[in-house]
Write an enzyme that holds these catalytic residues in place. Structure first.
Site, PDB file in Angstrom:
ATOM      1  N   HIS A 107      50.306  23.170  62.430  1.00 15.72           N
ATOM      2  CA  HIS A 107      49.498  24.386  61.472  1.00 15.72           C
ATOM      3  C   HIS A 107      48.427  23.967  60.875  1.00 15.72           C
ATOM      4  O   HIS A 107      48.169  23.302  60.734  1.00 15.72           O
ATOM      5  CB  HIS A 107      50.944  24.960  60.711  1.00 15.72           C
ATOM      6  CG  HIS A 107      50.693  26.406  60.035  1.00 15.72           C
ATOM      7  ND1 HIS A 107      50.519  27.725  61.054  1.00 15.72           N
ATOM      8  CD2 HIS A 107      50.518  26.407  59.496  1.00 15.72           C
ATOM      9  CE1 HIS A 107      50.046  28.565  60.424  1.00 15.72           C
ATOM     10  NE2 HIS A 107      49.948  27.780  59.294  1.00 15.72           N
ATOM     11  N   GLU A 226      79.803  41.049  60.920  1.00 13.94           N
ATOM     12  CA  GLU A 226      78.640  42.124  61.373  1.00 13.94           C
ATOM     13  C   GLU A 226      77.206  42.372  61.701  1.00 13.94           C
ATOM     14  O   GLU A 226      76.685  42.056  63.221  1.00 13.94           O
ATOM     15  CB  GLU A 226      79.035  43.540  62.221  1.00 13.94           C
ATOM     16  CG  GLU A 226      78.919  44.164  62.750  1.00 13.94           C
ATOM     17  CD  GLU A 226      79.186  44.400  63.752  1.00 13.94           C
ATOM     18  OE1 GLU A 226      80.477  43.804  64.120  1.00 13.94           O
ATOM     19  OE2 GLU A 226      78.566  44.162  64.865  1.00 13.94           O
TER      20      GLU A 226
HETATM   21  N1  LIG Z   1      59.009  23.536  58.727  1.00 19.51           N
HETATM   22  C1  LIG Z   1      58.859  23.336  59.948  1.00 19.51           C
HETATM   23  O1  LIG Z   1      60.201  23.752  60.666  1.00 19.51           O
HETATM   24  C2  LIG Z   1      57.547  24.007  60.617  1.00 19.51           C
HETATM   25  C3  LIG Z   1      56.096  23.753  59.913  1.00 19.51           C
HETATM   26  N2  LIG Z   1      55.560  23.340  60.274  1.00 19.51           N
HETATM   27  C4  LIG Z   1      54.015  23.112  59.517  1.00 19.51           C
HETATM   28  O2  LIG Z   1      54.793  20.806  59.988  1.00 19.51           O
HETATM   29  C5  LIG Z   1      53.641  20.551  58.340  1.00 19.51           C
HETATM   30  C6  LIG Z   1      54.739  20.229  57.757  1.00 19.51           C
HETATM   31  O3  LIG Z   1      55.508  21.409  56.988  1.00 19.51           O
HETATM   32  P1  LIG Z   1      57.631  20.999  56.489  1.00 19.51           P
HETATM   33  O4  LIG Z   1      57.746  19.764  57.172  1.00 19.51           O
HETATM   34  O5  LIG Z   1      58.241  22.106  57.115  1.00 19.51           O
HETATM   35  O6  LIG Z   1      56.931  20.567  55.068  1.00 19.51           O
HETATM   36  P2  LIG Z   1      58.073  19.838  54.197  1.00 19.51           P
HETATM   37  O7  LIG Z   1      58.055  21.070  52.649  1.00 19.51           O
HETATM   38  O8  LIG Z   1      59.254  19.779  54.570  1.00 19.51           O
HETATM   39  O9  LIG Z   1      57.751  18.466  53.804  1.00 19.51           O
HETATM   40  C7  LIG Z   1      57.936  17.239  52.821  1.00 19.51           C
HETATM   41  C8  LIG Z   1      57.150  15.965  52.784  1.00 19.51           C
HETATM   42  O10 LIG Z   1      56.052  16.859  52.150  1.00 19.51           O
HETATM   43  C9  LIG Z   1      56.009  15.563  50.937  1.00 19.51           C
HETATM   44  N3  LIG Z   1      55.771  15.915  50.128  1.00 19.51           N
HETATM   45  C10 LIG Z   1      55.649  17.590  49.143  1.00 19.51           C
HETATM   46  N4  LIG Z   1      54.725  18.216  48.082  1.00 19.51           N
HETATM   47  C11 LIG Z   1      54.163  16.535  48.086  1.00 19.51           C
HETATM   48  C12 LIG Z   1      53.119  16.559  47.120  1.00 19.51           C
HETATM   49  N5  LIG Z   1      52.866  17.650  46.047  1.00 19.51           N
HETATM   50  N6  LIG Z   1      52.681  15.495  46.990  1.00 19.51           N
HETATM   51  C13 LIG Z   1      52.968  14.307  47.756  1.00 19.51           C
HETATM   52  N7  LIG Z   1      53.518  14.719  48.824  1.00 19.51           N
HETATM   53  C14 LIG Z   1      54.424  15.950  48.876  1.00 19.51           C
HETATM   54  C15 LIG Z   1      57.808  15.269  50.683  1.00 19.51           C
HETATM   55  O11 LIG Z   1      57.605  13.681  49.937  1.00 19.51           O
HETATM   56  P3  LIG Z   1      58.222  13.758  49.034  1.00 19.51           P
HETATM   57  O12 LIG Z   1      59.691  13.590  49.466  1.00 19.51           O
HETATM   58  O13 LIG Z   1      57.259  12.514  47.903  1.00 19.51           O
HETATM   59  O14 LIG Z   1      58.396  15.151  48.039  1.00 19.51           O
HETATM   60  C16 LIG Z   1      57.991  15.242  51.496  1.00 19.51           C
HETATM   61  O15 LIG Z   1      57.852  14.117  52.819  1.00 19.51           O
HETATM   62  C17 LIG Z   1      53.065  21.902  57.726  1.00 19.51           C
HETATM   63  O16 LIG Z   1      51.911  22.652  57.854  1.00 19.51           O
HETATM   64  C18 LIG Z   1      54.199  23.186  58.242  1.00 19.51           C
HETATM   65  O17 LIG Z   1      52.583  24.542  58.654  1.00 19.51           O
HETATM   66  C19 LIG Z   1      54.884  23.669  61.384  1.00 19.51           C
HETATM   67  C20 LIG Z   1      56.170  24.310  62.390  1.00 19.51           C
HETATM   68  C21 LIG Z   1      57.518  23.958  62.111  1.00 19.51           C
HETATM   69 MG   LIG Z   2      54.768  28.442  60.103  1.00 19.67          MG
END
Ligand SMILES: NC(=O)C1=CN([C@@H]2O[C@H](COP(=O)(O)OP(=O)(O)OC[C@H]3O[C@@H](n4cnc5c(N)ncnc54)[C@H](OP(=O)(O)O)[C@@H]3O)[C@@H](O)[C@H]2O)C=CC1
Ligand SMILES: [Mg+2]
Ligand SMILES: CC(=O)[C@](C)(O)C(=O)O
Ligand SMILES: [Mg+2]
Length: 331
Positions: A107, A226
């Site tokens: 993204h 629904e």
């Molecule tokens: N979700 C989706 O389906 C889609 C997402 N995207 C893009 O992909 C990217 C990732 O999104 P998404 O997969 O949803 O992200 P998530 O929220 O699922 O990411 C979670 C991951 O991020 C880590 N994390 C969360 N907070 C922190 C922090 N403060 N410091 C360090 N690590 C952290 C977590 O590790 P821990 O276990 O340590 O918390 C975990 O490994 C974004 O740019 C999103 O816009 C694009 C298309 C679809």
């Molecule tokens: Mg998005």
């Protein structure tokens, strides 16, 4: 519109390259496993002590700290929540980015809004699935993949597009096809889609329909079936056959009623609201709003999330999904 498929990808684009996926959540876990299953050399960068560290290790991944992974990587693919990417990049990635490396994302938010400003001597690419992480993995295991987008913001090595296409192919996206775009177009359209249609608009539409029937005295369970449960069944037809296929599949009664009454619900006023959502994205209002929210530990988001979980439709829906054996209790 330029679309790329498996046949368009240089199979040596990723040869000899170590890919560090930063983050192991919805996209990180799905894409990392697809990349690894496609033969890519993948390491995972995470914070120590976080929940996903053990999940990644249990999946057989090589797990390192962000810093260690960034040091080793030729390609750094940032799949962390958008609101924390810039901080992790500045502290744990930027010090180790070398000339000719590739910075990747799914993204364009942080690059487009200049929250991450990569050095000029690296590739900056994006390959973005048009769907959630669960479907990225599920469709890959089915031998197919979901469609997506690909973009090159910087091409320092002359093969940035092929690297992006190689990663998209390894994730399964070029089986369905990826459309070439820009970071601006992907960012603005993805934000609009998730706010006005896919997540925000759709849940408001469903809940308004549910409330309308319940407030008129109908059984909440029937209102749920629904206005919520059946949405997937109708959208599945649209997914495969478009509006025309759906109108053909439903009754003439539904077709006439839908075509005449739909515009009574989604009025010109709703369209004006959509235009405001888009202009707030384009001019950075949403970006600033989201940054302010995260500066206050996402207090409003947490409050809205809690309120949403208490909605009648959620109470009724959870009960009904369980009663019908539909409830999916995974996280
Ligand atoms: N979700 C989706 O389906 C889609 C997402 N995207 C893009 O992909 C990217 C990732 O999104 P998404 O997969 O949803 O992200 P998530 O929220 O699922 O990411 C979670 C991951 O991020 C880590 N994390 C969360 N907070 C922190 C922090 N403060 N410091 C360090 N690590 C952290 C977590 O590790 P821990 O276990 O340590 O918390 C975990 O490994 C974004 O740019 C999103 O816009 C694009 C298309 C679809
Ligand atoms: Mg998005
Ligand atoms: C799943 C997806 O494409 C979204 C809605 O854009 C997202 O999760 O950011
Ligand atoms: Mg999206």
């Amino acid at each position: 519109m330029k679309m790329y498929y498996d046949k368009d990808v240089d199979n040596d684009a990723l040869a000899g390259k170590t890919i560090a996926v930063m983050g192991y959540g919805s996209q990180g876990r799905a894409q990392s496993r697809n990349l690894a299953d496609s033969g890519c050399n993948v390491i995972i960068g995470l914070r120590e002590g976080g929940k996903s560290w053990q999940i990644a290790k249990d999946d057989g991944m090589t797990v390192k700290t962000f810093d260690e992974a960034a040091k080793e990587a030729d390609i750094i693919h940032i799949l962390l929540p958008d609101e924390i990417q810039a901080d992790v990049y500045e502290k744990h990635i930027k010090p180790y980015v070398e000339t000719g490396n590739t910075l990747a994302c799914s993204h364009g938010y942080n690059v487009h809004f200049d929250l991450i400003e990569p050095p000029e001597d690296v590739n900056v690419i994006m390959y973005a699935p048009k769907g959630p992480g669960s479907m990225v993995r599920e469709t890959y295991l089915q031998g197919f993949g979901i469609p997506g987008l690909v973009a090159v913001e910087q091409d320092a090595t002359g093969d940035a597009l092929q690297i992006a296409l190689g990663m998209a192919k390894a994730c399964g996206f070029t089986k369905a096809g990826v459309i070439e775009t820009t970071f601006k177009e992907e960012t603005e359209t993805d934000l609009f889609g998730e706010q006005a249609v896919l997540c925000g608009g759709l849940t408001e539409l469903i809940n308004a329909g549910f409330q309308t029937l319940v407030e008129a005295g109908y059984q909440p369970e029937i209102a749920y079936f629904e206005t919520c449960h059946e949405v997937k069944l109708i959208v599945d037809i649209i997914y495969k056959k478009g509006f025309a296929g759906m109108w053909k599949d439903v009754s003439n009664t539904a077709e006439y009623g839908g075509l005449t009454k739909g515009p009574q619900v989604i009025t010109d006023e709703a369209k004006e609201g959509m235009k405001k959502v888009l202009s707030d994205i384009q001019d950075g209002t949403f970006k600033d709003d989201f940054a302010a929210e995260n500066a206050t530990d996402a207090a409003n988001l947490k409050e809205m999330r809690a309120a949403s979980q208490k909605l009648d439709i959620e109470i009724v829906g959870t009960r009904l999904r369980k009663a019908c054996g539909l409830q999916d209790d995974d996280e």
